[in-house]
Enzyme design. Structure first.
Site, PDB file in Angstrom:
ATOM      1  N   GLY A 109      44.483  38.177  41.369  1.00 44.69           N
ATOM      2  CA  GLY A 109      44.915  39.100  42.416  1.00 44.69           C
ATOM      3  C   GLY A 109      46.350  39.517  42.200  1.00 44.69           C
ATOM      4  O   GLY A 109      47.095  39.738  43.145  1.00 44.69           O
ATOM      5  N   GLY A 110      46.729  39.635  40.924  1.00 39.99           N
ATOM      6  CA  GLY A 110      48.138  39.850  40.549  1.00 39.99           C
ATOM      7  C   GLY A 110      48.627  41.269  40.658  1.00 39.99           C
ATOM      8  O   GLY A 110      49.753  41.545  40.230  1.00 39.99           O
TER       9      GLY A 110
ATOM     10  N   ASP B  35      42.906  41.743  38.597  1.00 40.20           N
ATOM     11  CA  ASP B  35      42.807  42.458  39.868  1.00 40.20           C
ATOM     12  C   ASP B  35      41.697  43.495  39.741  1.00 40.20           C
ATOM     13  O   ASP B  35      41.053  43.612  38.695  1.00 40.20           O
ATOM     14  CB  ASP B  35      44.143  43.107  40.252  1.00 40.20           C
ATOM     15  CG  ASP B  35      44.353  43.118  41.771  1.00 40.20           C
ATOM     16  OD1 ASP B  35      43.486  43.667  42.477  1.00 40.20           O
ATOM     17  OD2 ASP B  35      45.361  42.575  42.248  1.00 40.20           O
TER      18      ASP B  35
ATOM     19  N   ASP C 122      36.931  40.556  40.034  1.00 40.60           N
ATOM     20  CA  ASP C 122      36.763  40.294  41.460  1.00 40.60           C
ATOM     21  C   ASP C 122      36.844  38.784  41.649  1.00 40.60           C
ATOM     22  O   ASP C 122      36.010  38.035  41.119  1.00 40.60           O
ATOM     23  CB  ASP C 122      35.405  40.830  41.922  1.00 40.60           C
ATOM     24  CG  ASP C 122      35.128  40.578  43.408  1.00 40.60           C
ATOM     25  OD1 ASP C 122      35.843  39.759  44.019  1.00 40.60           O
ATOM     26  OD2 ASP C 122      34.189  41.192  43.937  1.00 40.60           O
ATOM     27  N   PHE C 123      37.853  38.311  42.407  1.00 41.48           N
ATOM     28  CA  PHE C 123      38.059  36.859  42.468  1.00 41.48           C
ATOM     29  C   PHE C 123      37.008  36.112  43.269  1.00 41.48           C
ATOM     30  O   PHE C 123      37.041  34.889  43.360  1.00 41.48           O
ATOM     31  CB  PHE C 123      39.468  36.500  42.964  1.00 41.48           C
ATOM     32  CG  PHE C 123      39.952  37.193  44.210  1.00 41.48           C
ATOM     33  CD1 PHE C 123      39.213  37.219  45.376  1.00 41.48           C
ATOM     34  CD2 PHE C 123      41.202  37.811  44.216  1.00 41.48           C
ATOM     35  CE1 PHE C 123      39.683  37.820  46.526  1.00 41.48           C
ATOM     36  CE2 PHE C 123      41.688  38.438  45.362  1.00 41.48           C
ATOM     37  CZ  PHE C 123      40.922  38.437  46.514  1.00 41.48           C
TER      38      PHE C 123
ATOM     39  N   HIS D 139      46.176  33.829  52.062  1.00 38.45           N
ATOM     40  CA  HIS D 139      46.477  34.075  53.479  1.00 38.45           C
ATOM     41  C   HIS D 139      45.757  35.308  54.007  1.00 38.45           C
ATOM     42  O   HIS D 139      45.675  35.513  55.217  1.00 38.45           O
ATOM     43  CB  HIS D 139      47.987  34.169  53.714  1.00 38.45           C
ATOM     44  CG  HIS D 139      48.621  35.454  53.270  1.00 38.45           C
ATOM     45  ND1 HIS D 139      49.783  35.943  53.845  1.00 38.45           N
ATOM     46  CD2 HIS D 139      48.266  36.365  52.327  1.00 38.45           C
ATOM     47  CE1 HIS D 139      50.108  37.091  53.266  1.00 38.45           C
ATOM     48  NE2 HIS D 139      49.215  37.351  52.340  1.00 38.45           N
TER      49      HIS D 139
END
Length: 430
Positions: free
Chosen positions: A258-259, A281, A308-309, A330
């Protein structure tokens, strides 16, 4: 019952002490003093690693905020929260959406009439908007030029902050509207208030993807995240490089999940040449990531990988030395965080470390200065309002990890220098 509140005089003395120390430390660092003029201090990034200066600044902010509220009194303080603060936000939105800062000469001034013509506004309401902006130290009216507008240090920063202001204030993102629906959210848990604010009941990511022309939503979001981090820590992102023991990894690959465009990995890669980085990402970030990687001269040691993480990690020739997740978890409620982390388990079990950059909120009131605690809970409610996510305490982070696998251990957790965020190191316990 005796009050535990400091007296006005004691608070004033704390302000004097904090201001004196901070001013002296800035002078030692040969930095400009704080000022609303364009040659004043632009940020405190250059003293983030000066603990004396940062401690004095924290105490100064805490005492100044407290004495301001006490001097207002309860009724005026509540009234200001309800109307003044709301209208200040709306004024900032108007300045941003009309690109007022770009139309005002950096080293000069412009009349209200000419400014209105340049931005396509009527001079009457624009003049009234500017009057409130002046009270916020955003722009100013020169003393010798009535009805003219000139920059302050704050207004001059607006173009740089534009991506972040778009995220926070644009109708397209629904962030303001979702916060306004917080009472609905209290009655409809766990649905985030954005489901109410958007007429179609869509989630934030769908809104971002669908409501920006030419599919720019995700790239704009990545730009906003980069801008936010730069506003918090400066442009070199050194806090990430110094907050983890990257050298101990030796040679190998680090995967930045997700960098975005690689804004965090690039400065780490520049400081630790033995490491190779994979920035993962969604595909729409590939173009901007490749541009930044090429501009940094890191083509040989860094590349972008669409991923896709929520899905299994791509197969690799060897186990990565570490995974980096910065301000990803978060965004999501616990069950989704478990899905994300579960994809990493096979390689964590084979010795990979997990580096997390997230807020670690206090477990109870009073553990951190009040203004810092307020910022934690502002972000917590924002995450809930738009995403259903949350900020977590250290115990809550450990419980989340145990839900993924009971052997996962939070080994280290420390607030990064000059940051609101913490660096956490996770691995499989023996």
């Amino acid at each position: 019952m005796a009050s535990s509140t400091q007296s006005l005089v004691d608070l004033a003395n704390d302000i004097l002490k904090g201001a004196t120390t901070l001013q002296e430390e800035l002078a030692k660092e040969k930095l400009p003093q704080p000022s609303f003029t364009l040659d004043g201090l632009q940020s405190y990034h250059d003293v983030h690693f000066n603990p004396v200066a940062m401690d004095a600044r924290t105490k100064l902010i805490e005492a100044a905020r407290t004495i301001y509220t006490l001097a207002l009194g309860p009724s005026d303080a509540l009234r200001i929260i309800a109307n003044t603060e709301r209208m200040r936000v709306n004024t900032l939105r108007a300045l941003h959406e009309l690109s007022i800062a770009n139309a005002v000469p950096v080293d000069g001034s412009i009349s209200i009439d000419e400014l209105a013509s340049k931005v396509g506004a009527h001079p009457n309401p624009l003049r009234r908007v500017m009057r409130l902006a002046y009270t916020m130290h955003i722009f100013r009216e020169p003393l010798d030029q009535p009805d003219f507008v000139a920059h302050t240090s704050m207004s001059a920063l607006l173009p740089t902050m534009s991506p972040y202001l778009w995220l926070q204030l644009s109708d397209n993102t629904q962030m303001q509207a979702s916060s306004w629906q917080l009472p609905w959210g209290l009655r409809n848990w766990p649905r985030p208030p954005i489901n109410k604010s958007d007429g179609a009941g869509r989630d934030f990511w769908t809104i971002i993807r669908d409501d920006e022309p030419e599919g720019r939503g995700m790239s704009l979001f990545a730009g906003a995240m980069s801008t936010q981090m730069q506003s918090m820590h400066g442009t070199n992102m050194r806090h990430v490089a110094v907050s983890f023991d990257w050298a101990s990894l030796g040679e190998g690959v680090v995967v930045d999940i997700g960098g975005g465009s690689g804004h965090l990995s690039i400065p780490v890669a520049q400081e630790f040449p033995q490491l190779h980085f994979v920035v993962q990402d969604l595909p729409k970030n590939e173009g901007s990531a490749n541009e930044l990687i090429k501009a940094a001269g890191l083509d040989a040691r860094m590349h972008f990988q669409p991923h896709d993480f929520f899905t299994p990690q791509p197969e690799a020739e060897s186990v990565p030395k570490a995974y980096l997740l910065s301000r990803v978890l978060h965004d999501w409620p616990d069950e989704d965080c478990v899905r994300i982390l579960t994809q990493l388990l096979p390689n964590l079990k084979r010795g990979a470390k997990l580096f997390l950059v997230e807020r670690v909120v206090p477990s109870r009131p009073g553990e951190v200065p009040l203004h810092q605690e307020a910022q934690h809970w502002v972000l917590d409610l924002m995450m809930y309002s738009i995403l259903g996510g949350c900020e977590r305490s250290r115990d809550e982070w450990q419980r989340l990890l145990h839900t993924v696998d009971e052997k996962l251990r939070l080994r280290e957790s420390q607030v990064m220098p000059g940051s609101e965020l913490s660096a956490m190191v996770v691995d499989m316990g023996l």
